[in-house]
Design an enzyme around this catalytic site. Structure first.
Site, PDB file in Angstrom:
ATOM      1  N   LYS A 232       1.001  -1.237   0.288  1.00  8.40           N
ATOM      2  CA  LYS A 232       0.223   0.193   0.569  1.00  8.40           C
ATOM      3  C   LYS A 232       0.838   1.320   0.018  1.00  8.40           C
ATOM      4  O   LYS A 232       2.024   1.456   0.318  1.00  8.40           O
ATOM      5  CB  LYS A 232      -0.886   0.158   1.795  1.00  8.40           C
TER       6      LYS A 232
ATOM      7  N   ASP B  47      -2.810  -1.354  10.377  1.00  5.03           N
ATOM      8  CA  ASP B  47      -2.614  -0.931   8.718  1.00  5.03           C
ATOM      9  C   ASP B  47      -3.050  -2.799   8.015  1.00  5.03           C
ATOM     10  O   ASP B  47      -4.045  -2.661   6.709  1.00  5.03           O
ATOM     11  CB  ASP B  47      -1.514  -0.696   8.241  1.00  5.03           C
TER      12      ASP B  47
HETATM   13  O1  C5P Z   1      -0.353  -0.145  14.783  1.00  6.55           O
HETATM   14  P1  C5P Z   1       1.063  -0.617  14.342  1.00  6.55           P
HETATM   15  O2  C5P Z   1       1.231  -1.997  15.085  1.00  6.55           O
HETATM   16  O3  C5P Z   1       2.024  -0.599  12.253  1.00  6.55           O
HETATM   17  O4  C5P Z   1       1.860   0.376  14.418  1.00  6.55           O
HETATM   18  C1  C5P Z   1       3.400   1.005  14.632  1.00  6.55           C
HETATM   19  C2  C5P Z   1       3.752   1.769  15.688  1.00  6.55           C
HETATM   20  O5  C5P Z   1       2.760   3.281  14.794  1.00  6.55           O
HETATM   21  C3  C5P Z   1       2.578   2.180  16.749  1.00  6.55           C
HETATM   22  O6  C5P Z   1       3.567   1.219  17.975  1.00  6.55           O
HETATM   23  C4  C5P Z   1       3.228   3.550  17.244  1.00  6.55           C
HETATM   24  O7  C5P Z   1       3.945   4.068  17.903  1.00  6.55           O
HETATM   25  C5  C5P Z   1       3.093   3.955  15.980  1.00  6.55           C
HETATM   26  N1  C5P Z   1       1.766   4.743  15.130  1.00  6.55           N
HETATM   27  C6  C5P Z   1       0.927   5.300  15.633  1.00  6.55           C
HETATM   28  N2  C5P Z   1      -0.433   5.714  15.784  1.00  6.55           N
HETATM   29  C7  C5P Z   1      -1.249   5.286  15.035  1.00  6.55           C
HETATM   30  C8  C5P Z   1      -0.638   4.047  14.275  1.00  6.55           C
HETATM   31  C9  C5P Z   1       0.424   3.532  14.518  1.00  6.55           C
HETATM   32  O8  C5P Z   1       1.169   6.081  16.825  1.00  6.55           O
HETATM   33  N3  C5P Z   1      -2.829   5.524  14.567  1.00  6.55           N
END
Ligand code: C5P
Length: 306
Positions: free
Chosen positions: A11, A138
């Site tokens: 993506k 994601d």
């Molecule tokens: O959800 P995911 O594991 O992809 O997120 C990775 C990191 O990105 C989270 O631990 C956080 O630090 C940051 N993040 C965030 N806000 C979001 C998505 C991700 O702060 N909406």
């Protein structure tokens, strides 16, 4: 043993806007996401025992339970204990890694979709997306793909009209990785004080971009590309800023960093133009560490192919 082969596309973000910090520590986002036709191939083969194994064509990929594919099996087994078996997972990676292209998320999403079929668990797409959100922000989008507005943490999806035209050139330095938590943390440190006036649940997100998508107007899409995380990644990684400048010098419809980077993409009318810009940027920046991929858009997410 029963086997399932899936494609999990990459993506890109046409828009990534940080609206505020949430009580769960994540950021409130407004994103426009798009799948592109560069995909990892995920093969699942059931086992007679309860073991989970992972093989991968890229040595840098972790094969233990830190891999989202592994955690996706555990989550499915927890949710459907009656159906659970062991599984051998093979990841044939084509999407650049730690790149802002949701490659790892796509692998996890493919495991959820594949096991739903192999274990005959009968979960709906919505149920799978609820499970997916537990593994990462994601993953729900990786399941449905296409063109969508993503809000909340990124897991609340509103489909947008499918784009039939348009292509991208992705550029990523193989040896350069950007940590997503680092990017969000740094953004918070530098720009967190401007959150309150920007976070308004009622606001219309990315109105110009969404109108351009509704009109399927590639040039207007190019003018509306936006990513807040460029503000922290580009000044820290000059290579990424230079790559963005090189792409811009070829006059595409738009250039943007995807997600938390460091992939930069050029947005163009069609695959022929993408191939042309790929060749031009390859000449401007002749560096074997720079991976360039030209691809059309993809109108779906994870797909079972066999
Ligand atoms: O959800 P995911 O594991 O992809 O997120 C990775 C990191 O990105 C989270 O631990 C956080 O630090 C940051 N993040 C965030 N806000 C979001 C998505 C991700 O702060 N909406």
């Amino acid at each position: 043993m029963p086997t399932c082969i899936l494609l999990a596309p990459a993506k890109i973000n046409f828009h990534l806007e940080i609206l505020g910090l949430r009580s769960d520590g994540f950021h409130e986002l407004a994103m426009v996401m798009q799948t592109v036709a560069v995909a990892d191939r995920v093969t699942l083969k059931l086992r007679a025992d309860r073991q989970i194994t992972i093989t991968c064509n890229r040595p840098a990929v972790p094969l233990d339970r830190t891999n989202l594919a592994h955690r996706a099996v555990e989550l499915m087994a927890q949710r459907f204990p009656q159906a659970a078996t062991g599984v051998d997972i093979d990841l044939e990676k084509h999407i650049p890694m730690a790149a802002g292209l949701a490659g790892g998320s796509g692998n996890g999403a493919a495991v959820l979709v594949g096991l739903n079929q192999l274990w005959q668990t009968g979960a709906t797409v919505t149920e799978l997306q609820d499970l997916a959100a537990q593994l990462g922000s994601d993953l729900p989008f990786s399941i449905s793909g296409g063109t969508a507005l993503a809000t909340g943490r990124g897991e609340i999806l509103d489909p947008l009209p499918t784009l039939h035209q348009g292509a991208v050139v992705l550029g990523k330095y193989r040896s350069l990785e950007v940590s997503t938590p680092w990017a969000y943390r740094t953004y918070r440190e530098q720009f967190g004080s401007s959150y309150p006036e920007r976070s308004n649940a009622q606001q219309t997100h990315a109105p110009e971009l969404i109108q351009a998508i509704q009109h399927r107007a590639p040039a207007a899409i190019g003018r509306a590309l936006y990513n807040d995380l460029e503000k922290v990644v580009l000044p820290t990684h000059r290579q990424v800023a230079a790559l963005k400048a090189a792409f811009s010098s070829t006059n595409p419809l738009g250039v943007l960093m995807s997600g938390s980077g460091p992939t930069v993409f050029a947005w163009v009318e069609n695959i022929a133009q993408a191939e042309e810009i790929k060749a031009q940027v390859g000449q401007l920046l002749p560096d074997p560490d720079l991976e360039l991929l030209a691809a059309p858009l993809c109108d779906r997410g994870v797909q079972i192919i066999a």
